[in-house]
Design a protein around this motif. Structure first.
Motif, short mmCIF file in Angstrom:
data_model
loop_
_atom_site.label_atom_id
_atom_site.label_comp_id
_atom_site.label_asym_id
_atom_site.label_seq_id
_atom_site.Cartn_x
_atom_site.Cartn_y
_atom_site.Cartn_z
N LYS A 1 -8.35 9.60 23.10
CA LYS A 1 -7.48 8.08 22.60
C LYS A 1 -7.67 8.31 21.07
N ALA A 2 -6.50 8.30 20.51
CA ALA A 2 -6.31 8.59 18.89
C ALA A 2 -5.10 8.14 18.34
N PHE A 3 -4.91 7.87 17.23
CA PHE A 3 -3.54 7.94 16.53
C PHE A 3 -2.51 6.92 17.15
N ASN A 4 -3.33 5.88 17.54
CA ASN A 4 -2.24 4.94 18.23
C ASN A 4 -2.31 3.69 17.35
N LEU A 5 -3.05 3.51 16.44
CA LEU A 5 -3.06 2.30 15.74
C LEU A 5 -2.12 1.95 14.50
N CYS A 6 -1.58 3.38 14.22
CA CYS A 6 -0.54 3.19 12.80
C CYS A 6 0.77 3.32 13.36
N HIS A 7 1.61 2.86 12.40
CA HIS A 7 3.25 2.89 12.51
C HIS A 7 3.45 4.40 12.25
N ASP A 8 4.39 5.04 12.72
CA ASP A 8 4.46 6.47 12.64
C ASP A 8 4.83 6.61 11.18
N THR B 1 3.65 10.05 7.15
CA THR B 1 4.31 10.56 6.19
C THR B 1 3.76 10.91 4.91
N LEU B 2 2.78 9.86 4.88
CA LEU B 2 1.87 9.74 3.54
C LEU B 2 1.18 11.26 3.37
N ASP B 3 0.67 11.71 2.16
CA ASP B 3 -0.13 12.92 2.11
C ASP B 3 -0.87 12.75 0.75
N PRO B 4 -2.07 12.23 0.90
CA PRO B 4 -2.74 11.64 1.96
C PRO B 4 -2.54 10.31 2.20
N PRO B 5 -3.21 9.77 3.54
CA PRO B 5 -2.94 8.40 3.70
C PRO B 5 -4.01 7.68 3.20
N HIS B 6 -3.85 7.32 2.00
CA HIS B 6 -4.99 6.26 1.26
C HIS B 6 -4.38 4.92 0.86
N PHE B 7 -5.14 4.05 1.04
CA PHE B 7 -4.81 2.67 0.74
C PHE B 7 -5.93 2.01 0.05
N GLU B 8 -5.68 1.26 -0.90
CA GLU B 8 -6.66 0.62 -1.83
C GLU B 8 -7.80 1.45 -2.11
N GLY B 9 -7.56 2.67 -2.30
CA GLY B 9 -8.51 3.51 -2.86
C GLY B 9 -9.30 4.36 -1.85
N GLY C 1 2.18 -11.48 9.48
CA GLY C 1 0.79 -11.40 8.84
C GLY C 1 0.53 -10.16 8.63
N ARG C 2 -0.90 -9.83 8.03
CA ARG C 2 -1.44 -8.61 7.58
C ARG C 2 -2.47 -8.37 8.48
N ALA C 3 -2.51 -7.45 9.31
CA ALA C 3 -3.63 -7.01 10.29
C ALA C 3 -4.70 -6.56 9.26
N ARG C 4 -4.67 -5.85 8.29
CA ARG C 4 -5.81 -5.32 7.62
C ARG C 4 -6.72 -6.49 7.02
#
Length: 217
Positions: free
Chosen positions: A129-136, A140-148, A204-207
Motif C-alpha cells: 500500500k503506497a502513494f495513496n495520500l497525495c493528490h495526483d 507532477t513536481l520534480d522533485p516534490p519538496h515542501f518547506e525545504g 483546512g491544511r492537513a499538514r
C-alpha cells in the motif's frame, strides 16, 4: 548495477520495469514521475487505443505493477490477472472512499483494506500500500519538496523484500520512504486518506495536523 540519469539530474541506481494498470490521472502523473526518475514504464488500459497496451500487457511488463483503478475494481482486476501478478510487487494506491454528510467515508468495514483484498485475490503477489495520500497533481513536481524537505511517502508492505523495492522506487523520485509496517497496517493509511481529504474539503491544511514533537523544543 545499471544506472540512468533522470530529468532532474539524479542518478537512479536501479532501473525498474513498472506496469501501470489504468489510464486515469494517477496513472499519468505517477507514470510521468517514474519515467523522469529513469524507470521503464508501460501503461495499460481496459480498452486500449490502436496499438496501445492492454492491462495484461502492462502487468506482464512490470516487475512492479501499480493498480491505478477505482478501489472497488482493484481486487477483481487482481483476481483476473493473478497468474501474471504472481511473483511481482503490486502497488495499491487506491482509496475506498464514498461521500458522507461530513466528508469522505470509508466504504469498507473497519479493520479491512483494499490492499488486503488485493492480496487475497492475487495470493502469489507481494502487495504494498503506497502513494495513496497525495493528490495526483503532487506527482507532477520534480522533485516534490515542501518547506525545504522532500515529500515523505508512507507504505505498508506484505514482505520486507517488497518494502525494500518500493523504498528504492520512492527514493529514486527524490522522496523519503516512510515505512509504516506490514500489510495489516494498510487500513490506517486508507483511513488517513479519508481524514486528510475531509480536512482539505473543509478548507483546512492537513499538514498542520502533524507537527513533529521536536518542534516543541
Amino acid at each position: 548495477m545499471d544506472t540512468v540519469r533522470c530529468a532532474s539530474g539524479r542518478l537512479a541506481s536501479i532501473v525498474m520495469r513498472i506496469g501501470i494498470l489504468g489510464t486515469g490521472n494517477m496513472a499519468a502523473t505517477l507514470g510521468g514521475a517514474w519515467r523522469r526518475a529513469g524507470h521503464d514504464v508501460l501503461v495499460g488500459g481496459r480498452n486500449p487505443a490502436s496499438g496501445g497496451a492492454t492491462l495484461r500487457d502492462a502487468a506482464t511488463h512490470g516487475e512492479l505493477v501499480l493498480l491505478a483503478v477505482p478501489a472497488q475494481v482493484a481486487p477483481p482486476l487482481a483476481a483476473d490477472l493473478a497468474d501474471v501478478l504472481a511473483g511481482r510487487v503490486v502497488l495499491d494506491c487506491t482509496n475506498p472512499l464514498e461521500p458522507g454528510p461530513d466528508g469522505p467515508m470509508l466504504m469498507i468495514p473497519p479493520g479491512e483494506s483494499v490492499a488486503a483484498r488485493i492480496a487475497a485475490a492475487a495470493p502469489g503477489a507481494a502487495v504494498v500500500k503506497a502513494f495513496n495520500l497525495c493528490h495526483d497533481s503532487i506527482w507532477t513536481l520534480d522533485p516534490p519538496h515542501f518547506e525545504g524537505l522532500p515529500l515523505a511517502v508512507p507504505y505498508c508492505a506484505a514482505t520486507p523484500e517488497a518494502g525494500e523495492r518500493v523504498a528504492a522506487l520512492i527514493a529514486s523520485m527524490g522522496c523519503t520512504p516512510a515505512p509504516c509496517g506490514g500489510l495489516a497496517r494498510a487500513p490506517y493509511l486508507e483511513a488517513t486518506a479519508a481524514l486528510a481529504i475531509g480536512v482539505w474539503f473543509a478548507g483546512g491544511r492537513a499538514r498542520a495536523i502533524f507537527p513533529e514533537p521536536a518542534q516543541a523544543t
